[in-house]
Design an enzyme around this catalytic site. Structure first.
Site, PDB file in Angstrom:
ATOM      1  N   ASP A 447       0.856  -1.176   0.000  1.00 21.89           N
ATOM      2  CA  ASP A 447       0.000   0.000   0.000  1.00 21.89           C
ATOM      3  C   ASP A 447       0.899   1.236   0.000  1.00 21.89           C
ATOM      4  OD1 ASP A 447      -2.425   1.580   0.410  1.00 21.89           O
ATOM      5  OD2 ASP A 447      -1.648   1.888   2.433  1.00 21.89           O
ATOM      6  N   ASP A 646      -1.719  -0.555   6.229  1.00 16.95           N
ATOM      7  CA  ASP A 646      -1.842  -0.018   7.584  1.00 16.95           C
ATOM      8  C   ASP A 646      -3.218   0.535   7.908  1.00 16.95           C
ATOM      9  OD1 ASP A 646      -1.738   2.307   5.971  1.00 16.95           O
ATOM     10  OD2 ASP A 646      -1.019   3.468   7.677  1.00 16.95           O
TER      11      ASP A 646
END
Length: 760
Positions: A447, A646
């Site tokens: 990500d 996250d």
């Protein structure tokens, strides 16, 4: 503030998990026996018994069975079972003391048995060598003297073997202790008859030789092996004890205007805690006064001290270095990050890796198979040679040399050490299956926001045009921006604070939607916004158009600055790449892994960040609900995929991936959905986690190879396969030594993982 989410509760409220501390197990066959008992219990949906940890993890339906009934099912088999409560950080040495007591008992037995065995061996030397040796008293090798010396070893030193074998017999099963008892009892009993009835043996033409020393030395060696094994196994849990020992014992708390010292257990959420330079931070919290640097290496693995100021989170058990701070306690007791780390590591160590299935299947039939081989050995040698002594020696050798312990310890000891080392490096591995799967990863999906990047806008460039003092301009700009609630404004204010710039008072503040903000500072009109807005105000932007275009190509947001209607400079604001991201990506590539960046950002910004990180494959403009589908698409290409993220929007993708890795600075939801948590948020942790997984699995394969080869070669040699060709017969004493050493070798090899260092 790093937050480790506790294990999520099961979706079915009638399903619960029970962890038990077991006692009385002597080998992997015992663990297998307990597993069979539990799996046969109504209401148990799944269970694992870890021989190395001496723990059972049981998933059961509360409507069908209770914890007391599960404990009773185990105790009825002759083993002990006690609920394994959450670890008390203040009493970290309880289990250690129990292990030390076991070691002390074994040590006493080894010393006594070793002394008596020495006498027996010395007394047997003349008979072994066939000559009288001067200096050895004749009475020392008298059968009755040897019987007296051997009896305490057989029935006091070997008492635990007999108790375990009897328990297994009542349960209609067999364990390693069954083999030890049969082997040593055969040697002892064979010697007892010619001792008591020597005349009858002579009249029958049978040898009156005795083999008390063989039985005694075998028991002594096995006791010594278990002592060394206990010491080695204690070292495998050293990482857990080290983590639990980090906790401070007291805290300095402000209550009712007074500062008092309290035991760590008395600290409550909301308490204001004082910490001086050089002291441990007792619990998790948020700083409300002061600034300092904190050494978090013992928890996160981060080697450099971390600067802390008001509003920053602190972690219990880390070391405050330079300044004095006060913080508000947010997590105490079993809710602290350290306690949750310990709990997660213990859960991982108690789990079984898929690679252990083969060893479990072998262990299930191992002891019965050895008994069959022993009976066949006795029958073949007695039938073909008529030599009872030869048949007895080979049978005892087979019974003694066989060792399911080496098979049972091969995987769990390596997993225990590997997960413990990971925790010390700031890597939390949810279970043994995740540890094993990590070494198969082929593609890493990263990500962007908060994973590759810092996760928050920061000022990356500050360019002035007319030679105005940069700090003065920054002071005016930050003074205006502190009135705004825009995320970019916060980045400007933080940048000014990092440059030690004091802010002033702004007047006549105004915000123009979609354009910018303006205010007066010290009588000067300061305007901050887009190039289009400044152009509409008649401000010339041409001097910095080239710089601005270059910054925009890098995926940065350009903010234009003007004072009293004149252009003074531009700022570039971006979610900057983490300092270690580029290096980590390069290391992953060198390890032969494909690296993919997945983001919801527009292609231009995504391409700019990917170029900085040197990532060639980018998937941009992906909505949160599409991330899991992107992972599935990669898996359909036949790849083992790891997802690193996250945020809450990463949770479905983390769950979809073969291995989900959560950044520890992220959300609890993402961490709960992951298989591996990188506490520090440093992408170097990905490299370390994969390297640790590969090292652990390599270690496990070494252990399993040794265990299978040992038993595969040891039993035929003990059975006398070399005797017809080379006249070589394995002495039962040597078989006992080999059996004792096999488990020690496996555990010692696992301990080599403690020296693991990530390759940079």
């Amino acid at each position: 503030m790093v937050a480790i989410a506790p294990p999520s509760p099961p979706s079915d409220q009638t399903s619960q998990t029970l962890q038990l501390k077991l006692g009385g197990m002597s080998c992997a066959a015992c663990a297998k026996s307990i597993e069979r008992v539990l799996q046969a219990t109504s209401g148990v949906t799944h269970c694992t018994v870890n021989f190395g940890m001496e723990q059972a993890t049981i998933h059961y339906q509360t409507q069908q069975v209770t914890p007391d009934q599960l404990q009773a099912a185990i105790t009825q088999r002759g083993y002990s079972a006690m609920p394994l409560d959450a670890p008390a950080l203040g009493a970290a040495d309880t289990a250690d003391r129990q292990q030390r007591q076991i070691q002390q008992t074994l040590k006493r037995k080894v010393i006594v048995a070793g002394f008596l065995s020495s006498l027996l061996v010395i007394g047997s030397l003349p008979a072994m060598l066939g000559v009288h040796l001067p200096g050895i008293p004749l009475w020392l090798h008298h059968p009755w003297v040897q019987l007296v010396a051997a009896t305490p070893i057989q029935f006091w030193g070997g008492r635990s073997f007999y108790a375990s074998a009897w328990r297994a017999l009542k349960n209609r099963s067999a364990t390693m202790d069954t083999l030890v008892v049969l082997g040593t009892s055969v040697a002892f009993g064979y010697s007892l008859f010619p001792t008591v009835f020597p005349g009858w043996f002579r009249t029958q033409g049978l040898a009156t030789d005795v083999y008390y020393e063989a039985s005694a030395v075998i028991i002594t060696l096995i006791l010594l092996g278990r002592l060394l094994e206990q010491r080695a196994k204690r070292q495998t849990s050293a990482a857990i004890r080290a983590l639990m020992g980090l906790q401070a014992q007291t805290a300095r708390v402000v209550r009712d205007g007074a500062v008092i010292d309290l035991p760590i257990e008395a600290v409550q959420v909301g308490d204001i805690v004082q910490v001086r330079p050089g002291e441990k931070i007792p619990v998790d919290g948020v700083i409300v006064e002061g600034r300092s640097t904190v050494d978090e290496a013992m928890v996160t693995g981060e080697s450099l001290p971390v600067a802390k100021q008001v509003g920053d989170g602190v972690i219990g058990a880390t070391l405050n270095q330079l300044g004095s701070v006060q913080f508000r306690a947010t997590r105490v007791g079993q809710e602290t990050m350290l306690a949750q780390i310990v709990q997660l590591v213990q859960q991982a160590q108690a789990a079984k890796a898929p690679i252990q299935r083969l060893a479990d299947r072998v262990t299930g039939w191992f002891v019965p198979g050895v008994l069959v081989v022993a009976i066949a050995t006795f029958g073949i040698w007695l039938g073909t040679t008529g030599n009872l002594t030869l048949a007895m020696i080979t049978t005892v050798g087979v019974l003694i040399i066989a060792c399911p312990c080496a098979l049972g310890l091969a995987t769990p000891t390596s997993v225990m050490v590997g997960t413990g080392v990971g925790a010390q490096q700031g890597i939390l591995i949810k279970d043994a299956a995740s540890l094993e799967q990590a070494q198969r990863i082929q593609t890493i999906v990263l990500d962007k926001t908060g994973t590759l990047t810092q996760g928050r806008p920061t000022v990356t460039d500050f360019i002035t045009v007319r030679g105005m003092d940069e700090l003065a301009l920054l002071q005016w700009v930050a003074t205006v921006e502190q009135q705004s609630e825009h995320p970019l404004a916060e980045a400007v204010v933080k940048f000014a604070q990092s440059q030690q710039v004091d802010l002033l008072r702004a007047q006549d503040f105004g915000a123009i939607a979609g354009s910018g903000v303006q205010a007066r500072v010290n009588g000067q009109l300061v305007q901050i916004g887009t190039a289009r807005w400044l152009q509409e105000l008649g401000i010339e932007t041409a001097p910095l158009q080239s710089d601005a275009a270059q910054l925009a190509k890098q995926g940065k947001t350009v903010v234009w600055l003007a004072v009293n209607g004149c252009l003074e400079g531009v700022m570039a604001i971006a979610d900057a790449l983490k300092p270690t991201s580029r290096v980590a990506v390069q290391q992953l590539k060198h390890m032969g892994l494909e690296v993919v960046m997945l983001t919801g950002d527009n292609p231009a910004t995504a391409a700019a960040i990917a170029a900085q990180a040197r990532i060639s494959r980018v998937v941009a403009e992906v909505r949160p609900d599409q991330k899991a589908a992107q992972i599935a698409a990669l898996q359909r290409e036949g790849k083992v995929v790891a997802m690193v993220g996250d945020g809450i929007n990463d949770a479905p993708a983390l769950a979809q991936a073969d291995v989900g890795m959560a950044i520890g600075t992220g959300t609890d939801v993402a961490i709960a959905a992951s298989d591996i948590t990188l506490i520090s948020g440093d992408l170097q942790g990905i490299v370390t986690a994969i390297q640790l997984s590969r090292a652990t699995l390599y270690n496990i394969r070494q252990n399993l190879f040794f265990a299978f080869i040992y038993n595969g070669l040891g039993m035929p040699i003990a059975a006398g396969i070399l005797y017809p060709f080379f006249g070589i017969l394995l002495n039962p004493i040597l078989a006992g030594a080999a059996m004792a050493l096999s488990s020690i070798c496996v555990v010692t090899n696992a301990l080599r993982l403690r020296k693991f260092k990530p390759q940079r």
